[in-house]
Design a protein around this motif. Structure first.
Motif, PDB file in Angstrom:
ATOM      1  N   GLN C 319       0.894   1.450   1.600  1.00  0.00           N
ATOM      2  CA  GLN C 319       0.016   0.342   1.992  1.00  0.00           C
ATOM      3  C   GLN C 319       0.285   0.025   3.454  1.00  0.00           C
ATOM      4  OE1 GLN C 319      -2.155  -1.279  -0.206  1.00  0.00           O
ATOM      5  NE2 GLN C 319      -2.972  -2.357   1.592  1.00  0.00           N
ATOM      6  N   THR C 320      -0.729   0.088   4.286  1.00  0.00           N
ATOM      7  CA  THR C 320      -0.529  -0.144   5.724  1.00  0.00           C
ATOM      8  C   THR C 320      -1.833  -0.574   6.357  1.00  0.00           C
ATOM      9  OG1 THR C 320       0.342   0.833   7.766  1.00  0.00           O
ATOM     10  CG2 THR C 320      -0.867   2.316   6.269  1.00  0.00           C
ATOM     11  N   SER C 321      -1.996  -0.350   7.635  1.00  0.00           N
ATOM     12  CA  SER C 321      -3.200  -0.806   8.329  1.00  0.00           C
ATOM     13  C   SER C 321      -3.740   0.308   9.211  1.00  0.00           C
ATOM     14  CB  SER C 321      -2.844  -2.023   9.203  1.00  0.00           C
ATOM     15  OG  SER C 321      -3.875  -2.293  10.125  1.00  0.00           O
ATOM     16  N   THR C 322      -5.038   0.297   9.445  1.00  0.00           N
ATOM     17  CA  THR C 322      -5.622   1.225  10.420  1.00  0.00           C
ATOM     18  C   THR C 322      -5.309   0.733  11.834  1.00  0.00           C
ATOM     19  OG1 THR C 322      -7.680  -0.006  10.615  1.00  0.00           O
ATOM     20  CG2 THR C 322      -7.570   1.677   8.869  1.00  0.00           C
ATOM     21  N   TYR C 323      -5.609   1.598  12.822  1.00  0.00           N
ATOM     22  CA  TYR C 323      -5.437   1.172  14.211  1.00  0.00           C
ATOM     23  C   TYR C 323      -6.225  -0.100  14.501  1.00  0.00           C
ATOM     24  CZ  TYR C 323      -3.187   5.578  15.587  1.00  0.00           C
ATOM     25  OH  TYR C 323      -2.319   6.624  15.722  1.00  0.00           O
ATOM     26  N   GLY C 325      -6.746  -2.518  12.479  1.00  0.00           N
ATOM     27  CA  GLY C 325      -6.221  -3.706  11.825  1.00  0.00           C
ATOM     28  C   GLY C 325      -6.742  -3.934  10.419  1.00  0.00           C
TER      29      GLY C 325
END
Lengths: 374, 374, 374, 374
Positions: C319-323, C325
């Motif tokens: 689980q993270t974020s794209t460039y 956001g």
């Protein structure tokens, strides 16, 4: 050592008979479009044997980018470049190897390192300059993009035939303002933009060539559109960096900037460059300083000249000594370049670009802090 | 930047109106005897106003070693040296401060840094060279001890009066072989060892001084007993380091080594230096190369010349512009030096010593490995 | 930047998908026998995929010397080395490229340079270390020849399984005295010389591998037969240079020398290393200092440890974020190394050799002056 | 050597018994307000004997700016700073001088340089750090002005009493987010912000002091508001520069950043820092990386820890050897610091500021080129 520059920094490698020559260029700004086509033209101008050929031998000295670009753009990472050597084998021992060639690097390399390349001078070979020219082409493209910087070098003297390059000669100062690289090359293989002088210089070279002798000359270089503020007092004044760069070129014997040696005869009242408004910034009405004051570029044209000695390799017999100290006669074979100044031009342009790109980036780091209210 | 050298390395500080000027010298070999008395003489030679004084004003520019020695011996740790400034107060704003002085560093410093010292050029001040001279005295002592290295600079031209310093002039080459620092100073304040030329040069300087004008000149420097093998190809050739050093001196405009600019007219057959046995090692019978081949010292005398422009500060009125671009007339007050070349001599000697001491140590690191059987 | 060292100096280039990776090594002492066979073994030890292969795939990561040697001897000139990349094409954009990989260099490179290599981290790629290992092999050969210097690194912990590497543990100090590179490799792919620990470590790695996860570890390195006197106070203390070198290796998170972090608990009376006569020179009876005192080698074994984090690339969903956001899930594909410490070993050995070779040459330049009577 | 940094660069000088200690700071951005009052506070925090005094002894270690500022503003030129030594005389030979002090620099300095200062370790003296702290105060002011950068170091362990500084400990991560220098100093002379631990640590120090022994400890440092993009791959990764800086501090034995040694036990799935939008830019939700990824700052807090060994100088008798190899007993006299970590705090803050200011300026030179359309 083999590294030049601090933020924009080139490291070169290679000698005459190894597998390849080339360089690593570190600190190239990212996001700049760059391919081999930006680099090859200056390498081609540097190649030997150009004046005797009717067709360009493009297969020679082909540069190949190894790293640091993707899809034609710089990544900000080191750009390695390789140019294969045609003759990759060290040569076998011959009778001539008993003699250090006069005014060559054979003796000093042997003494310094306790060994020398079979080709003689090793890194003193002109092939060492290939890495410089390749790196300089990148620096030059950067400077062009940043500020339309123009760097043009040309032959201003050969033997005793010289253009009048005095700072008091308005024609010469006018030429510096307008000369282009295309005009220099159009002037013929001697690369002197004054047609009459060019013809005379060519005859001088032919004269010494026919006598199996050699002759020297002077290259003048001008840089236009230099941003104000480049150069770092006290030891890294811009002219000091340029002098360092120029004297690192094989066979160069000096450097003078602006009014140079002759300028010492001009009294201060006449030598000083008065300030005048030029567009939206201050400039000077004369340019005896050569574009640098207090070690820092002032926005005027930077111009300087570099003398190159007569090539040491000649096919006449030379009375000299063996390494062991026995008198004898050295007879060199083969065809040798009777004059190197036209080929020095792209090397001088390259070293100039390397100095300026590095100085530009260093100054930018400082300027970045100006806007801040402390 | 303000640091010069890699293993033997000096960092200088100070401008005209701060508390002191000086330097830190790092990498000085340990166990060398050293006190202020080794350093003061060259600082005294550098002082302004020497020629008008009958008694030496020893109270001025007194150096004080801060660190790096104990009981008169170097420890191998950094040697800091301080020389107090007499005038420690920045001056107040005056009408003249509206004008950047022509051919001075006022304009370029202001543009580069967005601020400038009230004295004008800040680090472009001649006082910046005090740290160099102090550091150079240490380097010179080291070189003397190691190999009896001798460094002697002298004035070879002022205005249009010049010694014939051609490499083909046997008298000049003889002078280079024998000239001593004592002879240079004995020649009078102009520091030209040719009495007739010295007298003429003095008159030239007096002429321009009386006209509130200034005039330039050339300093020649010779180094004897240089070990073979100093200088690092490709970018740190010994002549490149010397050129860098010389062009970093305020007001210098060029550099030429060995045959220099004039040598480009001498064909290779005559310019090449033949090898001959000299004692137990190889030398050359002529020395058009100036003691360096392929960027590496060959054991022969190193000699080079450096032109200095006419001082920019003159008391004549000068038509110029304010920082804001308004035309006007600048009138400088006070007494100014009409010619700087005699005072440049200890600075040139110092920078030469710094280059050679560093090159020597770097080469020694390599030589240390020769004896090993790999 | 991409250059390391001052007298013995390496400059590296290359990333994952360019034509080649490699380096230029400047300042290699001349007259040393050197061929690719001296360099290849450590490159082979560094290669990925070794532990799963029954036959060595020697065709991969083959080094080719470009310059600086002739007839198998070093010339003292720069040695360029090239290793071709197998996958020379930058990859095309994929869905996954929207996400900067957590704890990878994607985000920081993109922000720093405004562009990044399609492979992601560019110079953060493990392939960057190839040039280091090649250069280090030369440095290591030099040190062996000069003083029989031995450099051996091994895995001392993986996850929570650790050897007791306390300076107060006599068995560990004994191991440091005797361990050889052959023993390390004989210990199996995990390269831990304690067979029981090795087995446990292997199981830990397999456990995380099977969970598509990863785990870190610690490498310890010992250097024997270091000459006394290496390292330059104040800023270039030998341990400072080693720490710099180690923290420049991708994924390393720390450094401790001698007694390290745990040593802070040992009172001075017990921590101090008493001096004793050892053969013809002074040594210490314990070695809590790790072979360096005051930043200078004292002749005892140098030993230090370097932790490496768990590899950031794992095939679990993250689980993270794209460039831009936007939250999302990143799923990496392919096979990834669940643990990097065994492959870090030749890199650590290489960087250690580079530090020591440079420090050795710098100290030699000083020692050269000792014998002189000042 | 005694120089640190490339664009923002400090050179220090001085040992225990010379006239003064200090530094030259080159490359300080111009136009920044700066007086001694910006520098003195950190020097005062560094002074010995603070905890035993009820009144501040302000007369000690007073810094005096020599150059580089005018009317309270930096000029962009080198800033020299001098702090006079109280005890300027090298001491006379005593019986104790026959013994190199165990775990001190006496032996290595004597062997490296062939001479040593009478005070023993020369540059290994703690007084060498005065120049660093003075220079660091300038760097720190610059960073504060530029981006509100905050640098706070504190004692996190003494002997076996340690704060839980795991990256998985939310309380510790919270403390890193909020701790101020004022809180650290308010915590008492031990400078540990946890009151219970501080009391215990104080007792540990007193215990060893009363036994004429000494004890070590660990300092943790956090930096907040670091701009994204600082640090230069491959060799000048930001953590590599920090490690170099920290291991150059006397008595330090290691360095760990982010999760450090303990982090090697955390599997990648848990160790990776997921990206999340934070305000107008990307950040990470955890910070096991310690604010640096791929050698480049990512905008999160940078935090690291540095262990310091127990001081080597103790007043117990020590069985050891003379320089000549004879066994004997060394008895040191006088009062000695039983623990140095509280005084290391301003030194660590200074070195951190020097690293970041230099990295900032280098990155700014690159950013200056981003806006250009190539």
């Amino acid at each position: 050592m083999s590294t030049f520059g601090s933020i924009f920094r080139v490291t070169t490698y290679g000698e005459s008979h190894c597998k390849s020559v080339g360089c690593i260029v570190d600190g190239v700004p990212p996001n700049m479009s760059l391919t081999e086509e930006d680099i090859q033209p200056q390498l081609t101008r540097r190649r030997p044997g150009q004046s005797k050929l009717t067709t360009p031998r493009n297969e020679k000295d082909q540069v190949e980018i190894q790293s640091g670009t993707e899809f034609g753009k710089t990544l900000g990472t080191p750009i390695a470049m390789v140019v294969k050597n045609k003759d990759q084998r060290p040569h076998d021992y011959s009778e001539m190897d008993k003699y250090p060639r006069p005014s060559h690097a054979d003796f000093t390399y042997q003494t310094k390192y306790g060994i020398k390349a079979s080709s003689g001078g090793g890194r003193a070979s002109a092939r060492e300059t290939i890495g410089r020219v390749a790196a300089g082409a990148i620096a030059e493209k950067f400077l062009q993009q940043i500020n339309d910087v123009e760097i043009v070098a040309f032959v201003s003297s050969v033997g005793d035939c010289s253009m009048d390059r005095s700072c008091l000669n308005p024609d010469f100062m006018e030429l510096l303002q307008n000369i282009t690289r295309e005009q220099v090359d159009a002037a013929g293989p001697i690369r002197c933009p004054d047609p009459e002088k060019a013809e005379k210089m060519t005859k001088i070279v032919e004269h010494y060539r026919d006598q199996h002798d050699s002759i020297g000359g002077v290259v003048t270089c001008v840089v236009r559109n230099v941003p104000i503020g480049l150069g770092e007092p006290a030891f890294d004044k811009l002219e000091a960096l340029l002098a360092h760069a120029m004297l690192s070129i094989p066979a160069s014997k000096g450097f003078e900037i602006g009014s140079g040696f002759e300028g010492t005869k001009i009294p201060g009242s006449k030598h000083n460059d008065p300030f005048v408004q030029k567009g939206d910034k201050l400039g000077t009405s004369t340019n005896n300083s050569g574009g640098i004051q207090g070690g820092i570029s002032n926005g005027e044209n930077i111009y300087f000249s570099v003398p190159f000695k007569s090539p040491a390799t000649i096919c006449q017999e030379q009375q000299t000594s063996t390494y062991e100290g026995s008198d004898g006669v050295l007879s060199s074979k083969g065809r040798h370049d009777p004059n190197v100044v036209p080929r020095a031009i792209p090397i001088i342009e390259a070293m100039t670009a390397l100095v300026l790109a590095d100085a530009y980036l260093i100054q930018k780091s400082r300027e970045s802090t100006f806007g801040v209210v402390y």
